[in-house]
Design a protein around this motif. Sequence first.
Motif, PDB file in Angstrom:
ATOM      1  N   ARG A  14       2.756   7.725  -3.959  1.00 48.59           N
ATOM      2  CA  ARG A  14       3.455   6.439  -3.811  1.00 48.59           C
ATOM      3  C   ARG A  14       4.545   6.526  -2.748  1.00 48.59           C
ATOM      4  N   LEU A  17       2.795   6.482   0.650  1.00 47.69           N
ATOM      5  CA  LEU A  17       2.313   5.132   0.954  1.00 47.69           C
ATOM      6  C   LEU A  17       3.473   4.206   1.334  1.00 47.69           C
ATOM      7  N   ALA A  18       4.581   4.301   0.633  1.00 51.30           N
ATOM      8  CA  ALA A  18       5.742   3.456   0.940  1.00 51.30           C
ATOM      9  C   ALA A  18       6.301   3.775   2.326  1.00 51.30           C
ATOM     10  N   PHE A  21       3.933   2.506   4.938  1.00 54.97           N
ATOM     11  CA  PHE A  21       4.063   1.050   4.977  1.00 54.97           C
ATOM     12  C   PHE A  21       5.222   0.650   5.890  1.00 54.97           C
ATOM     13  N   CYS A  52      -1.758   0.261   3.017  1.00 57.88           N
ATOM     14  CA  CYS A  52      -0.658   0.817   2.211  1.00 57.88           C
ATOM     15  C   CYS A  52      -0.137  -0.205   1.205  1.00 57.88           C
ATOM     16  N   ARG A  53      -0.084  -1.471   1.600  1.00 58.74           N
ATOM     17  CA  ARG A  53       0.381  -2.510   0.684  1.00 58.74           C
ATOM     18  C   ARG A  53      -0.568  -2.632  -0.504  1.00 58.74           C
ATOM     19  N   LYS A  56       0.169   0.959  -2.570  1.00 61.46           N
ATOM     20  CA  LYS A  56       1.450   1.610  -2.867  1.00 61.46           C
ATOM     21  C   LYS A  56       2.025   1.298  -4.243  1.00 61.46           C
ATOM     22  N   ASP A  57       1.761   0.133  -4.792  1.00 60.53           N
ATOM     23  CA  ASP A  57       2.315  -0.207  -6.091  1.00 60.53           C
ATOM     24  C   ASP A  57       1.260  -0.220  -7.194  1.00 60.53           C
ATOM     25  N   THR A  61      -2.443   5.145  -8.769  1.00 66.33           N
ATOM     26  CA  THR A  61      -1.923   6.293  -8.033  1.00 66.33           C
ATOM     27  C   THR A  61      -1.544   7.448  -8.955  1.00 66.33           C
TER      28      THR A  61
END
Length: 119
Positions: A14, A17-18, A21, A52-53, A56-57, A61
């Motif tokens: 995460r 990915l953030a 992003f 990524c969007r 990421k959340d 994950t």
Amino acid sequence: MTNPSKPWDGELVRKWLARRFEVSRLDQAAADRRGYEARDDYDKAAAEEWACRALKDADCTNDQAAFATRLKELIGQDDYPATSTYDDVRFERHVRTHLRKIAKMAKANEGFEKTLRHQ
């Protein structure tokens, strides 16, 4: 699928990915300032942002197998809705490229520790 010497770390994924992003948003702004000749760079950065969007959340994950399944679902999509891209076909190709890159990283459980801007 999992490397026994290195357990899956959902928090690290995460975080990666953030950061990717945020970097992709900066890359889009830089390409936008460069103008017409940087349209492909803009679409590439927008594709990375989209990928990524989408991930990421997500709750998947936390589990490597669920994350891989989600990646397969995203790669199999017919279209990737996005606004303000220059070439939709090129954008969709770049999205699939980024998703495949992340899928390879997830399968090998490597690369998520690399958080520098340029990879």
